[in-house]
Structures are given as C-alpha cells and as structure tokens.
Design a protein around this motif. Structure first.
Motif, short mmCIF file in Angstrom:
data_model
loop_
_atom_site.label_atom_id
_atom_site.label_comp_id
_atom_site.label_asym_id
_atom_site.label_seq_id
_atom_site.Cartn_x
_atom_site.Cartn_y
_atom_site.Cartn_z
N LEU A 666 0.94 -1.16 -0.01
CA LEU A 666 0.02 -0.19 0.28
C LEU A 666 0.80 1.35 0.20
N THR A 667 1.96 1.18 0.36
CA THR A 667 3.04 2.41 0.13
C THR A 667 3.75 2.32 -1.29
N ASP A 668 3.35 1.55 -2.07
CA ASP A 668 4.02 1.27 -3.27
C ASP A 668 3.07 2.03 -4.47
N PRO A 669 3.57 3.16 -5.01
CA PRO A 669 2.48 3.74 -6.13
C PRO A 669 2.30 2.85 -7.18
N THR A 670 2.98 1.68 -7.48
CA THR A 670 2.85 0.93 -8.71
C THR A 670 1.93 -0.18 -8.28
N PHE A 671 1.50 -0.41 -7.02
CA PHE A 671 0.44 -1.44 -6.60
C PHE A 671 -0.95 -1.56 -7.12
N PRO A 672 -1.65 -0.35 -7.44
CA PRO A 672 -2.92 -0.42 -8.30
C PRO A 672 -2.62 -0.74 -9.73
N ILE A 704 0.83 8.68 0.97
CA ILE A 704 0.92 7.68 -0.07
C ILE A 704 -0.16 6.62 0.12
N VAL A 705 -0.49 6.25 1.28
CA VAL A 705 -1.36 5.28 1.49
C VAL A 705 -2.95 5.46 0.92
N ASP A 706 -3.24 6.86 1.27
CA ASP A 706 -4.47 7.44 0.70
C ASP A 706 -4.81 7.46 -0.81
N ASP A 707 -3.35 7.81 -1.54
CA ASP A 707 -3.44 8.10 -2.80
C ASP A 707 -3.58 6.71 -3.42
N VAL A 708 -2.82 5.52 -2.91
CA VAL A 708 -2.98 4.40 -3.28
C VAL A 708 -4.35 3.45 -3.26
N LEU A 709 -5.01 3.94 -2.08
CA LEU A 709 -6.26 3.35 -2.00
C LEU A 709 -7.17 4.07 -2.75
N ALA A 710 -7.21 5.28 -2.87
CA ALA A 710 -8.35 6.05 -3.79
C ALA A 710 -7.94 5.33 -5.19
N ARG A 711 -6.91 5.06 -5.77
CA ARG A 711 -6.81 4.87 -7.26
C ARG A 711 -7.32 3.24 -7.08
N LEU A 712 -7.19 2.44 -5.98
CA LEU A 712 -7.66 1.11 -5.91
C LEU A 712 -9.28 1.14 -6.05
N ARG A 713 -9.85 1.91 -5.36
CA ARG A 713 -11.25 2.35 -5.21
C ARG A 713 -12.03 2.65 -6.68
N LEU A 731 -11.81 3.82 14.68
CA LEU A 731 -12.67 4.84 14.26
C LEU A 731 -12.31 5.83 13.22
N SER A 732 -11.06 6.48 13.32
CA SER A 732 -10.59 7.41 12.56
C SER A 732 -9.98 6.75 11.26
N SER A 733 -9.79 5.47 11.19
CA SER A 733 -9.51 4.54 10.09
C SER A 733 -11.00 4.37 9.15
N VAL A 734 -11.98 4.34 9.87
CA VAL A 734 -13.12 4.18 9.09
C VAL A 734 -13.80 5.39 8.43
N THR A 735 -13.27 6.51 9.08
CA THR A 735 -13.98 7.74 8.84
C THR A 735 -12.95 8.30 7.84
N ARG A 736 -11.72 8.09 7.67
CA ARG A 736 -10.64 8.71 6.83
C ARG A 736 -10.60 7.78 5.48
N ILE A 737 -10.99 6.33 5.54
CA ILE A 737 -10.69 5.55 4.40
C ILE A 737 -12.08 4.89 4.24
#
Length: 836
Positions: A666-672, A704-713, A731-737
């Motif tokens: 999830l910290t690898d920009p090429t993962f998506p 970095i993680v937010d960008d990778v997760l956004a691209r995956l979604r 709680l912060s995880s489910v509200t942020r992601i």
C-alpha cells in the motif's frame, strides 16, 4: 689548588697499575739522583769544560732537547720524541757521570714546566712520570758508560763505544717504560704497543745517537763545525715530522674507512655504540660522546677509551661538532683528543666528516626503526581493537583455537558473548565520543574480571566475548552426553557476575549512567569444537535471550535448525516461485449468520515446503515483506485467488474473493497498476476482488496510502478493514478511508460471551457498520453459542470453523455449492486449529 695537590688528584685518577708504576719510577729516579750527587766529580781526560760548567751546559742541553722535540698521539696517549739521546751522549762527555742525573732532572723538568705553561697542558702526573722515566734512563746510561769507559780519554775509541752503550741503555730503559706504561693504560698487547712505539721513535732515536757522537767529535776536534748542527737538526726535525704526520694520517683514514663500514645498523643505540667505538679508533680519543635530539627528547651516549677511568679528569682538547641531515639537526658529537701538541692538523676536519657519516647512519637507523615500529603497529592493529586494546575477532578465533587444542580434551570450555543493550541510544545521546568511552569502560571491567588464561575480545561494534578455556572438571566425562549441567551452571554464574559488574554506574561525558548487557553462553568440550562454532552458538543464545527478554541465554541445539532455515528461507522462496505446486491457497468462506448462504471467501496462502512440510503465513510472510520478493509474491497470490474465483463463478456462485494486502504494497505507487493487470489477465470484474488491510497499514504514511487506496477504489476493487478493534485508531480509519467491509477480530468473538466488554465492542462494530452502510464480518466462530450471540447482537455474517474450515482451491466450489443448498440448521462444529 696547589700544583702538588693537582698532581696528586691526577695521579689518583689514573689506573692503579699506572699509579704504582709512576711511584716506582719516581722513587727510583730520585734515588739515582741522590746517589749520583754523592759521587766524586770526574770527567774524561781531555774534556773541554770544567765539571761545574759541564753540569750547567748539560742542564741547558737537556732542556733544549725537550723544547725542540716532537709530541704525537699514539691512541689516546701522547708520545714524546725529543733530542734527548743526543743530549745524553754530549752530557756524558762534558758533565760528571754522578751529576748528570741531577742535571737531566733539572733541565727536563724545567722544559716540561715551560711547555705546560705555554701549551696549557694540565696533566702534571704524566709530566712527572715522563721526567722521572728519562732521569732514570740517564742514570742507567751514566752508570754503564762510566763502567765501560773507565779512565779513557775523550779521543779514545773506548769512550766512543762506552757512549754508544750508554745511549743504548738509555733507549732501552725509556723504551721499556713507555711500552709498559701504554700497555697498562690501554690494556692492549705489549707487542702491539712496542711495534707502534718503535715505528715512532726508533728512527729518531738512532739519528739522535749519531748526532750526539758527531757533536762530541766536533766539540773535541773542531768546535767551529757546531754551527752547522742547527740547520742540519732543523732539516732532520722537519723530515721526521713529515714522516710521523703521514703515518698518523694514513692510520686515521684507514680507521675512518673501517669505522664507517661498521656504522649502519637497525637501531639508534646500535649505531651510536658503533660510532663511539669507531671514534675512539679513528682519533685515538680518550672519550667520545653523542647527544641526540628528536621529538621524543634528548639521549646521551658515551664511551671511554681503553684504560681510561670513566670518572677521571679529561685532559686534552674536546672538539664538538653539530650533526644534521638535510638541514635537520640530529645532535652533537664530541671527541676528547690526546694532548694539544699533535702532528695531525686536520683533526677537526676529520671529526666533522666523521660526524656527518655518523649523522647519516643515525638518520637511516631512525627511519629503519620507524618502519619497524610501523610494521609492529600494523601487526598489532591487525589482531587488536584500536579503541579498547582488546584482541579482535580474528585474533580470538586463532588464539582461542590454539588454547582449546593445547588444553585437556576432557575439560569443558565456555564462551560468553556479551551484547550491549540499546547501545545505539547511548551513541545518539552522548555522541560517538561518549559511546567510545562507554566501550572502553566495559573493556576495562571485563579485563579486570578475566582470570589467568581467559581471553577477552571485542568482536563487534557493541559485542564482546570472554573465552573460559577450562571450567570445573566433571566427575564423569560421560556427563557431556547429558549436557554437562555442572559446567553450564558454572558458565552461567560467571555470566551473571559479569552482568552485575557491567551494570555498575559509570561516569561518561558528565553523565552518570549504567548499561545492561545480554549474554549468550555456550559450553563445549575443549578440543572437540572450533571457536568459530562456539561464536555461532553463543550468538544464537544471545539472540534467543533478547527474544525472551532474558539477561542470560543458553545455547540449545534445536536453535540450529531454525536459524539455518531462516537463513535459507529467501533462496528457497525463489525456488518455490519457480515451481507450480509449492505456493498454494486455502480458502475459507464467509456466510450469512442466519441463512448460512456464502457471502464471500477469504484466500489464505500456504507453502508446501519440500523439506519442512506445509508452512503457515506467519513462518515466511515476515521475511517476504522485508525482501524484494514481495512483488512477485503478491502477483502469485492475486493470480491464484482470481483463478479460484473464476472457477466458482463458472458454477454460478457469485461471491467475491478476499486477499490480504501487505503494508509495503500500500506504500508502493505501482500497486494499483499491478492489481488492474491481474484483473485483466483473469477477466474478472474488479467488484469480485476484496483487498483486506489492517489498521496499522491504514495509519502509516497517510499521504501515499490514501493515494494508493483512492486509485484502487477508482478501479472498483472493494476494501475491507481487517482485525477491527485491535488498533488505536479504528474509528479514525473508517472515517478517513471509505471501506466496504469491517471484519471484527476473533479475539473479541472468543471472549464476548464471558466478558461484557468484548460483547460491547462487537455490538459497537455492528452498529457502526450499519450506520456506515458497510458489511460486518465476525472472524473465528467455532461454537453454536458464539453464532447465537452474534445473531442476537445483529451481526449479519461471519467466518470460522463452525461453518467451514480453510480448504484447497480445488475443493472450495463443492463447499460453496453445499452451503448454498443447505438450510440454516446447526452445523456440526469442527475442532479449531487456530486458522481463520
């Protein structure tokens, strides 16, 4: 100081045999003078002068003979060559025989006192010895001449023969005394001294006798011819002086060449001693001295000539020359020569040349010594730690193996490996200088605690080792087969003693601190194991102690397999990727709690190891995540999971497959892009893939993680928050992601019936999922009671052994189909083995 007092001091400063000889000669000479003075004055018939006039003339002749003589150096001593023989021959004719010793004593004594005053000579004892020797020789010559001549007249041949015999007697007496004196002073062979004295005096003495006889003939027959004696004597004097000078210079340069050949050496002291010995030989010096200067201070070397009293007074001139090489001062070179009246005028030039040669040899010796010291330092540093001075690892191995080989093979040996706890914190707080000081203190304490025969070494940055080559002997050597408990307990006791000593407070960089160490202890039978193997085992023991939070750890042979397995793990993983049947998936369905219908399927990776059997993810995934094998490993798991999902889709089963995602992925920009490519290869809709992430991943490197997760979604892939409730930021995880699923950790499911707090967490998670509109899955259900409690709390779905255990991919289609057809009847619970 009175002359008598000075003479006595100089006399006592000479060697005892020479003092005895001087006293004997003086007493004998005085006795001869007194006895001669008591005799009746008698002259040969036809003598041209009266006894009184003859006596006065004899005094004058004796004085002139000494004043017109030569003095030259023979080694450290001065040898006189005068016209004494001629004066003796003339004196035997013009002076009564009994008065001649007194006349000689008076004339020679006056001449030498005048020479001492004019030339600065201060060796009164030597002058007294010389005057007494010549007086004694004259007394003997007068006695022999009187006995042989009888009443013969001055014109008779008998008197001429008597004069020759008297002169020969004088030469024999004085020659013998000179040889005896020099032999006693120099401590050399009489033959060598006699040869040198003969070379110096024989030609002059023979000529003196002939001159004396001619003077007697001219005095009696033709006094006018005495006027010609002045130029003749001057020419003879110059010729003989040149002869002596040439011989002495030839000897000096030969000695110079021999001495400089002996100068080169490997140390300063060796060259200095050779240089001083050579100076004594070259210059016939009484003493030679060197004072050397360097960055290490000044050093003085000196040596006295043979027969010289080291504490005695120094007569003769001292010549000092500064020595330098390429303009760099080396020191001073001083030579004490013999007497100042010498036939060699180039002494100072020769001393300068010799000093330059000596300076060059000393410079070469210093360079050689520096090279030797550098070699020794390099050799020392090769086997020693430069910071602590302890031996290093290589020296411990070589020396330790030698000690173990030479020891008794039935005696146990032990190795203690000490690792400083959190030494990096010491360096970061006190700086590397403070850290170095801590290491030096530890080394000193270990050295103080070591016993004779034990080896202390620094083998790493913050690692030390202590080899105990001989522990307490076991009563039964067969005890080694059972682990040698007595010897191990002794080694552990020593280890704990070291720990206690090392944790004592120390003052470093103005801070009072204490350090902790972890010790790995290993015991083996001496002579049966090499030290490298002991170090390996001790390192394993120390690592085990760290893992278990212990201060002292012991070696267990079972650690060998696990350590070698970990070492070979990555290489074997590469082989596993090349094979088709080693990396496999087991899948476990998630079901609706009420109906039992499958709602999804989680992929759980397994490794069919050809040697170790089936390995769970915990045995190899940590190593994969730390290595470069993560990308190919993730690609393999995605391929296997999507291939399995494609199979059950073909049978009309429409449920997604869940795959756990590594933190590094999830910290690898090429993962998506990797996920998209996998979906394309297997022609699977993105909605069929669920990527499970943990809370720790979700809160790390947020940008970095937010960008990778956004691209995956954005691709349509679903996200699941795994192990919900175990972290600090659920709680912060489910509200942020934005996630599609929450999976409640099995630890809460296990305890929710017995503990209200765990039940409250499960209820809160269910309510949160309902409010957020996401699926909620409870993990690890194993009993009917747990299922009923989850239904009561409103949890919609779950997975666990109560419904279906993980199974290979080729059997999952049948399991999913059966779950669809089955009713909501109670499923027979399966035995839990920890998998979920």
């Amino acid at each position: 100081m009175s002359p008598h007092r000075r003479a006595w001091i100089e006399l006592t400063g000479r060697s005892r045999p020479v003092r005895v000889l001087t006293v004997t000669v003086v007493v004998a000479a005085l006795a001869a003078v007194l006895l001669g003075a008591l005799q009746t004055a008698h002259l040969p018939t036809g003598s041209p002068l009266s006894p009184v006039d003859g006596g006065c003339v004899a005094v004058v002749l004796a004085a002139i003979a000494q004043l017109a003589g030569l003095r030259f150096r023979l080694g450290p001593d001065a040898v006189s060559v005068s016209w004494a023989e001629a004066a003796v021959v003339v004196g035997l004719v013009i002076c009564p025989a009994g008065w001649l010793p007194a006349a000689t004593l008076a004339g020679i004594g006056a001449a030498w006192l005048l020479l001492a005053w004019l030339t600065g000579m201060r060796n009164i004892a030597e002058i007294v010895h010389l005057v007494a020797s010549m007086t004694l020789g004259v007394s003997a010559a007068a006695l022999v001449t009187s006995l042989l001549a009888g009443d013969a007249g001055v014109r008779s041949g008998r008197l001429a023969l008597a004069l020759v015999a008297g002169a020969a007697t004088y030469l024999l007496i004085t020659f013998g005394l000179v040889v005896l004196t020099l032999t006693l002073q120099r401590g050399t062979s009489p033959g060598q001294v006699a040869a040198k004295v003969l070379y110096a005096k024989a030609p002059m003495s023979t000529g003196n006798v002939l001159v004396g006889l001619c003077a007697v003939y001219a005095l009696v027959r033709e006094p006018f011819w005495l006027l010609a004696f002045g130029p003749a004597l001057w020419l003879l004097h110059r010729t003989y002086r040149f002869h002596l000078r040439a011989g002495e210079e030839r000897r000096m340069w030969e000695a110079f060449a021999a001495a400089t050949v002996r100068l080169p050496g490997t140390s300063e002291a060796e060259v200095a001693r050779a240089g001083l010995r050579g100076a004594l030989d070259v210059f016939g010096a009484r003493r030679a001295e060197l004072e050397l200067h360097s960055e290490y201070g000044s050093r003085r070397y000196s040596q006295d000539g043979p027969g010289q009293d080291p504490g005695g007074a120094r007569s003769g001139p001292a010549v000092t020359r500064s020595m330098a090489v390429a303009g760099r001062p080396v020191g001073e070179f001083t030579v004490w020569l013999g007497e100042p009246t010498l036939p060699v005028p180039n002494d100072e030039a020769v001393i300068t040349a010799y000093g330059e040669a000596l300076a060059g040899a000393l410079h070469d010796a210093a360079a050689h010594q520096r090279i030797a010291e550098l070699d020794a330092r390099v050799a020392h540093n090769r086997v020693h730690d430069p910071l602590t001075g302890l031996i290093n690892r290589s020296a411990l191995v070589s020396d330790g193996d030698a000690v173990l080989r030479t020891g008794r093979r039935d005696r146990p040996a032990a190795l203690l490996l000490l690792d400083v706890v959190d030494f990096r914190g010491v360096n970061s707080t006190l700086g590397h200088g403070g850290g170095d000081e801590v290491l030096r203190v530890i080394a000193e304490r270990l050295t103080e605690q070591a016993r004779p025969g034990e080896l202390v070494a620094r083998i790493g940055d913050d690692e030390f080792a202590l080899l105990l080559p001989a522990l307490t002997t076991l009563a039964d050597p067969a005890g080694w087969a059972h682990g040698a408990p007595h010897s191990l307990s002794h080694a552990l006791r020593r280890a704990r003693e070291l720990v206690e000593q090392l944790r004592l407070p120390m003052q470093v960089a103005g801070v009072r601190l204490a350090v902790e160490v972890t010790v790995g202890a290993v015991v083996a039978q001496a002579g049966h194991v090499e030290l490298n193997e002991l170090l390996r085992r001790a390192s394993l023991a120390a690592g085990r102690a760290k893992e278990q939070g212990l201060t002292v750890g012991t070696y267990d042979s079972g650690q060998d397999a696990s350590s070698t397995d970990q070492l070979a793990l990555l290489a074997e993983l590469q082989d596993a990727f090349a094979a088709d049947d080693q990396i496999v998936l087991h899948l476990q369905p998630a079901v609706d709690l009420i109906t039992g219908e499958p709602t999804g399927c989680e992929a759980l990776v397994r490794w069919r190891h050809p040697r170790r059997g089936q390995l769970s993810p915990g045995e190899f995934l940590p190593a994969v995540e730390r290595s470069e094998l993560l990308i190919p490993f993730t690609r393999r798991v995605l391929d296997l999971a999507l291939a399995a999902a494609a199979d059950w889709t073909a049978y009309g089963i429409d449920v997604p497959v869940s795959v756990n995602v590594s933190a590094r992925s999830l910290t690898d920009p090429t993962f998506p892009a990797q996920v998209t490519e996998a979906l394309r290869r297997h022609r699977t809709p993105a909605s069929r893939l669920v990527l499970e992430i943990t809370e720790s991943v979700a809160v790390s490197e947020r940008d970095i993680v937010d960008d990778v997760l956004a691209r995956l979604r954005a691709t349509g892939v679903q996200l699941s928050l795994d192990d919900f409730g175990t972290g600090f930021s659920s709680l912060s995880s489910v509200t942020r992601i934005p996630v599609d699923e929450i999976k409640i950790d099995r630890s809460f499911v296990d305890e929710m019936i017995d503990k209200a707090a765990a039940g409250a967490v499960v209820r809160g998670a269910v309510e949160l999922g309902t409010r957020l509109g996401v699926r909620v899955v409870a993990e690890g259900i194993e009993t009917v009671e747990q299922r009923a409690a989850l239904i009561a709390l409103g949890c919609p779905s779950a997975q666990g052994y109560h419904f279906c255990k993980p199974m290979p991919a080729d059997k999952i289609v049948q399991a999913l189909s059966q779950l669809r057809k089955s009713s909501s009847a109670t499923v027979t619970p399966l035995r839990a083995d920890g998998a979920s």
